[in-house]
Every structure is written in structure tokens, then in C-alpha cells.
Design a protein around this motif. Structure first.
Motif, PDB file in Angstrom:
ATOM      1  N   LEU A   1      -4.828  -7.625  -1.711  1.00 38.64           N
ATOM      2  CA  LEU A   1      -3.724  -7.142  -0.884  1.00 38.64           C
ATOM      3  C   LEU A   1      -4.303  -6.702   0.445  1.00 38.64           C
ATOM      4  O   LEU A   1      -5.338  -6.022   0.482  1.00 38.64           O
ATOM      5  CB  LEU A   1      -3.027  -5.968  -1.571  1.00 38.64           C
ATOM      6  N   GLU A   2      -3.646  -7.092   1.525  1.00 40.62           N
ATOM      7  CA  GLU A   2      -4.125  -6.711   2.844  1.00 40.62           C
ATOM      8  C   GLU A   2      -2.948  -6.504   3.776  1.00 40.62           C
ATOM      9  O   GLU A   2      -2.034  -7.332   3.818  1.00 40.62           O
ATOM     10  CB  GLU A   2      -5.051  -7.782   3.416  1.00 40.62           C
ATOM     11  N   VAL A   3      -2.971  -5.408   4.502  1.00 38.97           N
ATOM     12  CA  VAL A   3      -1.956  -5.159   5.512  1.00 38.97           C
ATOM     13  C   VAL A   3      -2.481  -5.698   6.836  1.00 38.97           C
ATOM     14  O   VAL A   3      -3.593  -5.359   7.251  1.00 38.97           O
ATOM     15  CB  VAL A   3      -1.629  -3.661   5.643  1.00 38.97           C
ATOM     16  N   THR A   4      -1.681  -6.550   7.455  1.00 40.57           N
ATOM     17  CA  THR A   4      -2.048  -7.126   8.739  1.00 40.57           C
ATOM     18  C   THR A   4      -0.793  -7.470   9.517  1.00 40.57           C
ATOM     19  O   THR A   4       0.139  -8.060   8.964  1.00 40.57           O
ATOM     20  CB  THR A   4      -2.961  -8.361   8.556  1.00 40.57           C
ATOM     21  N   ASP A   5      -0.746  -7.088  10.764  1.00 43.06           N
ATOM     22  CA  ASP A   5       0.374  -7.427  11.657  1.00 43.06           C
ATOM     23  C   ASP A   5       1.742  -7.057  11.081  1.00 43.06           C
ATOM     24  O   ASP A   5       2.676  -7.855  11.128  1.00 43.06           O
ATOM     25  CB  ASP A   5       0.340  -8.911  12.015  1.00 43.06           C
ATOM     26  N   GLY A   6       1.872  -5.863  10.508  1.00 42.87           N
ATOM     27  CA  GLY A   6       3.155  -5.393  10.003  1.00 42.87           C
ATOM     28  C   GLY A   6       3.613  -6.042   8.711  1.00 42.87           C
ATOM     29  O   GLY A   6       4.779  -5.939   8.335  1.00 42.87           O
ATOM     30  N   ALA A   7       2.692  -6.700   8.029  1.00 40.89           N
ATOM     31  CA  ALA A   7       3.039  -7.358   6.766  1.00 40.89           C
ATOM     32  C   ALA A   7       1.927  -7.108   5.748  1.00 40.89           C
ATOM     33  O   ALA A   7       0.796  -6.785   6.112  1.00 40.89           O
ATOM     34  CB  ALA A   7       3.215  -8.859   6.961  1.00 40.89           C
ATOM     35  N   VAL A   8       2.270  -7.243   4.493  1.00 40.69           N
ATOM     36  CA  VAL A   8       1.256  -7.205   3.442  1.00 40.69           C
ATOM     37  C   VAL A   8       1.078  -8.635   2.944  1.00 40.69           C
ATOM     38  O   VAL A   8       2.051  -9.328   2.664  1.00 40.69           O
ATOM     39  CB  VAL A   8       1.610  -6.225   2.297  1.00 40.69           C
ATOM     40  N   GLU A   9      -0.178  -9.067   2.909  1.00 43.82           N
ATOM     41  CA  GLU A   9      -0.506 -10.373   2.352  1.00 43.82           C
ATOM     42  C   GLU A   9      -0.917 -10.172   0.910  1.00 43.82           C
ATOM     43  O   GLU A   9      -1.820  -9.388   0.616  1.00 43.82           O
ATOM     44  CB  GLU A   9      -1.625 -11.037   3.134  1.00 43.82           C
ATOM     45  N   VAL A  10      -0.229 -10.873   0.028  1.00 39.77           N
ATOM     46  CA  VAL A  10      -0.537 -10.848  -1.397  1.00 39.77           C
ATOM     47  C   VAL A  10      -1.232 -12.167  -1.698  1.00 39.77           C
ATOM     48  O   VAL A  10      -0.651 -13.231  -1.513  1.00 39.77           O
ATOM     49  CB  VAL A  10       0.750 -10.741  -2.247  1.00 39.77           C
TER      50      VAL A  10
END
Length: 132
Positions: free
Chosen positions: A66-75
Motif C-alpha cells: 500500500l502506498e499513498v501517492t498524489d492523493g491516492a492509495v495504490e493497492v
């Protein structure tokens, strides 16, 4: 902000969902990020679907990142099966096998990438996604 969790197949899918919700709580509390209720529900759903598929179709361990980047969370879910998942044609009479359709419909973006030891499926969800 990022986190990674390795699952060896013995954990319950609920453990992955709990890890994702804990990650989002940390984003809120420790990092002051806005995480909408809908975003949390969609992340939990996507984690559940992708981990279920990894457990069902790939031998060996799988990893949730899980990573938060540019106002989104990437799963992202990595597994050891290099074969990409098949998106079946719509069929209102089919029982089951709709997980990938659900993930694609719920996510802001979706991609499949290959690596030498398997594949990674990544879905992105806006944290403050009231505009979906």
C-alpha cells in the motif's frame, strides 16, 4: 507513505483487509491525510478481491503493498503466478468470478505488470474521492 505485508497463504483474507484499514487509519492520524469513508470501503474491497485471487490462483506467497501517492492509495498485490487474470465477458447469469470486474470498476486506475517471478496487480483509489 508506504507499507508492505507478506502473506504465506496461512493468513486469513480478513487479516489483509485489517492491515489495509490500519494503514489508512495511520494515514489519517499520523500524517493528517483526508481519507473518505468511501475510499476506505473501496480499498478494503479491492484488497479482499486481489488477495482472494492471489490465494486462489497462485502457488506460494503473495505480497500486499500500500502506498499513498498524489492523493491516492495504490493497492498492489504481487503473486508468483505469471499468468495475467482473465477478464471474462459480462454474464448476468454467471455465479462468481466477478472480482476483477469489481476492482476495475471501483478503482481510479488499474494495471497488471509482470516481473521475473510472477505478476503485480495495482489499483489506485482516490483518498478524498467524493467526486467519483
Amino acid at each position: 507513505m508506504a507499507a508492505s505485508y507478506l502473506f504465506n497463504g496461512m493468513e486469513r483474507i480478513a487479516d489483509a483487509r485489517r492491515a489495509a484499514l490500519s494503514f489508512l487509519d495511520e494515514a489519517r492520524v499520523l500524517h493528517g491525510l483526508v481519507v473518505s469513508a468511501r475510499a476506505a470501503e473501496v480499498v478494503e474491497l479491492i484488497v479482499s478481491e486481489l488477495i482472494t485471487n492471489a490465494r486462489k490462483y497462485a502457488p506460494g506467497p503473495h505480497r500486499l503493498a500500500l502506498e499513498v501517492t498524489d492523493g491516492a492509495v495504490e493497492v498492489s498485490v504481487w503473486d508468483s503466478n505469471p499468468t495475467p487474470p482473465a477478464l471474462l465477458p459480462p454474464d448476468p447469469f454467471r455465479i462468481g468470478q466477478h472480482g476483477l470486474e469489481i476492482v476495475i470498476a471501483a478503482a481510479k486506475s488499474f494495471q497488471i505488470s509482470h516481473d521475473p517471478t510472477g505478476k503485480r496487480i495495482t489499483a489506485s483509489v482516490l483518498l478524498a474521492d467524493d467526486d467519483y
